[in-house]
Design a protein around this motif. Structure first.
Motif, PDB file in Angstrom:
ATOM      1  N   LYS A  29     -23.858 -34.910 -36.383  1.00  0.00           N
ATOM      2  CA  LYS A  29     -23.104 -33.682 -36.079  1.00  0.00           C
ATOM      3  C   LYS A  29     -21.634 -34.112 -35.956  1.00  0.00           C
ATOM      4  N   GLN A  30     -20.758 -33.137 -35.848  1.00  0.00           N
ATOM      5  CA  GLN A  30     -19.364 -33.459 -35.568  1.00  0.00           C
ATOM      6  C   GLN A  30     -18.939 -32.672 -34.327  1.00  0.00           C
ATOM      7  N   THR A  31     -18.138 -33.320 -33.505  1.00  0.00           N
ATOM      8  CA  THR A  31     -17.664 -32.691 -32.271  1.00  0.00           C
ATOM      9  C   THR A  31     -16.163 -32.467 -32.367  1.00  0.00           C
ATOM     10  N   LEU A  32     -15.749 -31.220 -32.284  1.00  0.00           N
ATOM     11  CA  LEU A  32     -14.322 -30.901 -32.358  1.00  0.00           C
ATOM     12  C   LEU A  32     -13.801 -30.616 -30.944  1.00  0.00           C
ATOM     13  N   VAL A  33     -12.579 -31.029 -30.669  1.00  0.00           N
ATOM     14  CA  VAL A  33     -11.914 -30.578 -29.442  1.00  0.00           C
ATOM     15  C   VAL A  33     -10.807 -29.615 -29.881  1.00  0.00           C
ATOM     16  N   ILE A  34     -10.964 -28.360 -29.494  1.00  0.00           N
ATOM     17  CA  ILE A  34     -10.003 -27.317 -29.887  1.00  0.00           C
ATOM     18  C   ILE A  34      -9.067 -27.043 -28.706  1.00  0.00           C
ATOM     19  N   VAL A  35      -7.774 -26.968 -29.006  1.00  0.00           N
ATOM     20  CA  VAL A  35      -6.768 -26.672 -27.976  1.00  0.00           C
ATOM     21  C   VAL A  35      -6.209 -25.268 -28.199  1.00  0.00           C
ATOM     22  N   ARG A  36      -6.139 -24.503 -27.111  1.00  0.00           N
ATOM     23  CA  ARG A  36      -5.515 -23.172 -27.155  1.00  0.00           C
ATOM     24  C   ARG A  36      -4.328 -23.197 -26.201  1.00  0.00           C
ATOM     25  N   LEU A  37      -3.145 -23.029 -26.758  1.00  0.00           N
ATOM     26  CA  LEU A  37      -1.913 -23.076 -25.955  1.00  0.00           C
ATOM     27  C   LEU A  37      -1.331 -21.666 -25.907  1.00  0.00           C
ATOM     28  N   ARG A  38      -1.335 -21.066 -24.714  1.00  0.00           N
ATOM     29  CA  ARG A  38      -0.871 -19.677 -24.609  1.00  0.00           C
ATOM     30  C   ARG A  38       0.550 -19.645 -24.052  1.00  0.00           C
ATOM     31  N   CYS A  39       1.361 -18.775 -24.652  1.00  0.00           N
ATOM     32  CA  CYS A  39       2.781 -18.714 -24.281  1.00  0.00           C
ATOM     33  C   CYS A  39       3.104 -17.366 -23.650  1.00  0.00           C
ATOM     34  N   SER A  40       4.221 -17.316 -22.896  1.00  0.00           N
ATOM     35  CA  SER A  40       4.532 -16.080 -22.158  1.00  0.00           C
ATOM     36  C   SER A  40       4.896 -14.929 -23.097  1.00  0.00           C
ATOM     37  N   ASP A  41       5.249 -15.202 -24.364  1.00  0.00           N
ATOM     38  CA  ASP A  41       5.519 -14.106 -25.309  1.00  0.00           C
ATOM     39  C   ASP A  41       4.231 -13.574 -25.934  1.00  0.00           C
ATOM     40  N   GLY A  42       3.075 -14.035 -25.426  1.00  0.00           N
ATOM     41  CA  GLY A  42       1.789 -13.523 -25.908  1.00  0.00           C
ATOM     42  C   GLY A  42       1.249 -14.273 -27.113  1.00  0.00           C
ATOM     43  N   ILE A  43       2.014 -15.248 -27.621  1.00  0.00           N
ATOM     44  CA  ILE A  43       1.567 -16.001 -28.803  1.00  0.00           C
ATOM     45  C   ILE A  43       0.671 -17.160 -28.376  1.00  0.00           C
ATOM     46  N   GLU A  44      -0.372 -17.388 -29.187  1.00  0.00           N
ATOM     47  CA  GLU A  44      -1.269 -18.520 -28.921  1.00  0.00           C
ATOM     48  C   GLU A  44      -1.169 -19.516 -30.080  1.00  0.00           C
ATOM     49  N   GLY A  45      -1.030 -20.797 -29.728  1.00  0.00           N
ATOM     50  CA  GLY A  45      -1.035 -21.853 -30.741  1.00  0.00           C
ATOM     51  C   GLY A  45      -2.356 -22.601 -30.664  1.00  0.00           C
ATOM     52  N   LEU A  46      -2.888 -22.986 -31.853  1.00  0.00           N
ATOM     53  CA  LEU A  46      -4.146 -23.729 -31.898  1.00  0.00           C
ATOM     54  C   LEU A  46      -3.905 -25.163 -32.336  1.00  0.00           C
ATOM     55  N   GLY A  47      -4.700 -26.071 -31.776  1.00  0.00           N
ATOM     56  CA  GLY A  47      -4.637 -27.473 -32.188  1.00  0.00           C
ATOM     57  C   GLY A  47      -6.032 -28.062 -32.157  1.00  0.00           C
ATOM     58  N   GLU A  48      -6.172 -29.252 -32.706  1.00  0.00           N
ATOM     59  CA  GLU A  48      -7.499 -29.890 -32.737  1.00  0.00           C
ATOM     60  C   GLU A  48      -7.348 -31.394 -32.572  1.00  0.00           C
ATOM     61  N   ALA A  49      -8.246 -31.972 -31.756  1.00  0.00           N
ATOM     62  CA  ALA A  49      -8.276 -33.424 -31.573  1.00  0.00           C
ATOM     63  C   ALA A  49      -9.716 -33.862 -31.823  1.00  0.00           C
ATOM     64  N   THR A  50      -9.946 -34.399 -32.990  1.00  0.00           N
ATOM     65  CA  THR A  50     -11.325 -34.728 -33.359  1.00  0.00           C
ATOM     66  C   THR A  50     -11.423 -36.182 -33.773  1.00  0.00           C
ATOM     67  N   THR A  51     -12.449 -36.854 -33.239  1.00  0.00           N
ATOM     68  CA  THR A  51     -12.674 -38.238 -33.633  1.00  0.00           C
ATOM     69  C   THR A  51     -14.067 -38.354 -34.251  1.00  0.00           C
ATOM     70  N   ILE A  52     -14.501 -39.584 -34.496  1.00  0.00           N
ATOM     71  CA  ILE A  52     -15.789 -39.807 -35.150  1.00  0.00           C
ATOM     72  C   ILE A  52     -16.673 -40.665 -34.251  1.00  0.00           C
ATOM     73  N   GLY A  53     -17.885 -40.189 -33.971  1.00  0.00           N
ATOM     74  CA  GLY A  53     -18.870 -41.030 -33.288  1.00  0.00           C
ATOM     75  C   GLY A  53     -18.501 -41.426 -31.871  1.00  0.00           C
ATOM     76  N   GLY A  54     -18.094 -40.444 -31.049  1.00  0.00           N
ATOM     77  CA  GLY A  54     -17.801 -40.748 -29.638  1.00  0.00           C
ATOM     78  C   GLY A  54     -16.693 -41.774 -29.524  1.00  0.00           C
ATOM     79  N   LEU A  55     -17.026 -42.944 -28.968  1.00  0.00           N
ATOM     80  CA  LEU A  55     -16.024 -44.006 -28.824  1.00  0.00           C
ATOM     81  C   LEU A  55     -16.180 -45.087 -29.886  1.00  0.00           C
ATOM     82  N   SER A  56     -17.013 -44.839 -30.914  1.00  0.00           N
ATOM     83  CA  SER A  56     -17.282 -45.935 -31.854  1.00  0.00           C
ATOM     84  C   SER A  56     -16.161 -46.124 -32.870  1.00  0.00           C
ATOM     85  N   TYR A  57     -15.288 -45.147 -33.033  1.00  0.00           N
ATOM     86  CA  TYR A  57     -14.216 -45.284 -34.026  1.00  0.00           C
ATOM     87  C   TYR A  57     -12.885 -45.676 -33.390  1.00  0.00           C
ATOM     88  N   ALA A  58     -12.548 -44.999 -32.302  1.00  0.00           N
ATOM     89  CA  ALA A  58     -11.219 -45.204 -31.703  1.00  0.00           C
ATOM     90  C   ALA A  58     -11.329 -45.150 -30.180  1.00  0.00           C
TER      91      ALA A  58
END
Ligand code: MUC
Ligand code: MG
Length: 373
Positions: A29-58
């Motif tokens: 399977k793959q595990t994604l970490v999704i970031v939601r950054l909300r701003c006071s002007d109502g805009i939301e920015g998205l980001g992602e921090a994804t690695t491979i195999g838990g701690l086996s890659y990095a």
């Protein structure tokens, strides 16, 4: 002032189309970490921090990324000017060592929000794209030669991929090289074949194996030996008949400078996660360009958000001689975006909508959130 109001991180587990076998780990399977950054002007920015195999890659796992984002990054960023990416990232840089995966997600989310705010696609924010699409390699990693050949034939028929990366290093070199040679023999000039050893070989084995891989028609050899040995990588690179690419050896922009200075590799695998974001990866690219090192657009097998963050950055590069491997979303059976990315005629197309150009499918996201299970 338009400020950052919240930073939320979500762990999402998604099934893969088949097991994906790397030297150090087999992904089910793959595990994604999704970031939601909300701003006071109502805009939301998205980001992602994804690695491979838990701690086996990095050195960062999905769980540590989430903990660090929630505990350390969020308090640093909340209340800061959402429209000043330089100042927000400088604050992060001054307070957080390493953690380039988490930094990449935050930088991406800030850029996505700013792009939406200004009505500009991310590539435009980064100075403008010089190509509409990126050629995308596919990784053959089923663990079986016949299955890999079948998969490659299918990708060629679909006109989805014509560059193939083979994951080796899990077996004896002779067995791995026979596997690679059989695939290259069958595909011939219809496709290019590259290999990724993921740091497994010693210098002595690499020197012999690079020769044999060259004889088999392989055109690029990725990270044949452990990441820390820059001098040995330089010796292997100098004697290999096939260009050698640094991947794991780059864990920061500074690493890329040290590798360039040591003449360790003739190609760099650019990854937003390894250098801390779409802007940080372009600094690595500049070092490579100045040193005459070829560029390859790498992946940590991110989903659509991380993949497009990298794609927007890579689309701005003057030269991308070795193309990309931005196929992460295609390895997943499920989508958490309302519209999937567009892969067509061997290319990933760069969206023109503001920011990254993606919208979350809230229902699918909620369904695959780890906390639900
Ligand atoms: C790596 O080491 O390059 C990229 C493609 C793939 O199949 O694995 C990754 C990681
Ligand atoms: Mg690699």
């Amino acid at each position: 002032m338009n400020t950052i109001e919240s930073l939320e991180s979500l762990i999402v587990d998604l099934p893969t189309i088949r097991p994906h076998k790397l030297a150090m780990h087999t992904m089910q399977k793959q595990t994604l970490v999704i970031v939601r950054l909300r701003c006071s002007d109502g805009i939301e920015g998205l980001g992602e921090a994804t690695t491979i195999g838990g701690l086996s890659y990095a050195g960062e796992s999905p769980e540590s990324i989430k903990t660090n984002l929630d505990t350390y990054f969020a308090p640093l960023l909340i209340g800061q000017d959402a429209g000043n990416i330089n100042s927000a990232m400088l604050r992060v840089e001054r307070n957080v060592r390493g953690n380039t995966f988490a930094k990449s997600a935050v930088e991406t989310a800030l850029l996505d929000a700013q792009g939406k705010r200004l009505g500009l696609p991310l590539a435009k924010l980064l100075g403008g794209q010089v190509r509409d699409g990126l050629e995308v390699a596919w990784t053959l990693a089923s663990g079986n030669t016949e299955k890999d050949i079948e998969e490659a034939e299918c990708m060629l028929d679909l006109r989805r991929h014509r560059h193939f990366k083979l994951k080796i290093g899990a077996h004896e070199p002779a067995k791995d090289i026979a596997h690679v040679a059989a695939i290259k023999r069958t595909l011939g000039d219809r496709a290019s074949v590259r290999v990724d050893v993921n740091q497994v070989w010693s210098e002595a084995i690499a020197l012999r194996a690079c020769q044999q891989l060259g004889d088999a028609g392989v055109e690029l050899i990725e990270q044949p030996i452990p990441r820390h040995d820059r001098e040995a990588l330089a010796r292997v690179s100098a004697r290999s008949p096939v260009p050698v690419m640094a991947d794991e050896a780059i864990e920061s922009v500074e690493d890329s400078f040290a590798l360039a200075r040591a003449g360790s590799a003739s190609v760099f695998a650019l990854k937003i996660a390894k250098t801390g974001g779409p802007r940080a990866v372009l600094r690595t690219a500049s070092i490579a360009e100045a040193a005459g090192i070829g560029l390859y657009g790498g992946t940590m097998l991110e989903g659509g958000i991380g993949t497009l963050a990298a794609a927007h950055a890579f689309a701005t590069l003057a030269k991308l001689e070795w193309h990309t491997e931005l196929f992460g979303p295609l390895l997943l059976t499920e989508e958490i975006l309302s519209e999937p990315l567009i892969y067509r005629d061997f290319q990933l197309l760069i969206p023109h909508a503001p920011g990254l150009g993606v919208v979350l499918d809230e229902e699918r996201l909620a369904f695959f959130l780890r906390s639900r299970h």
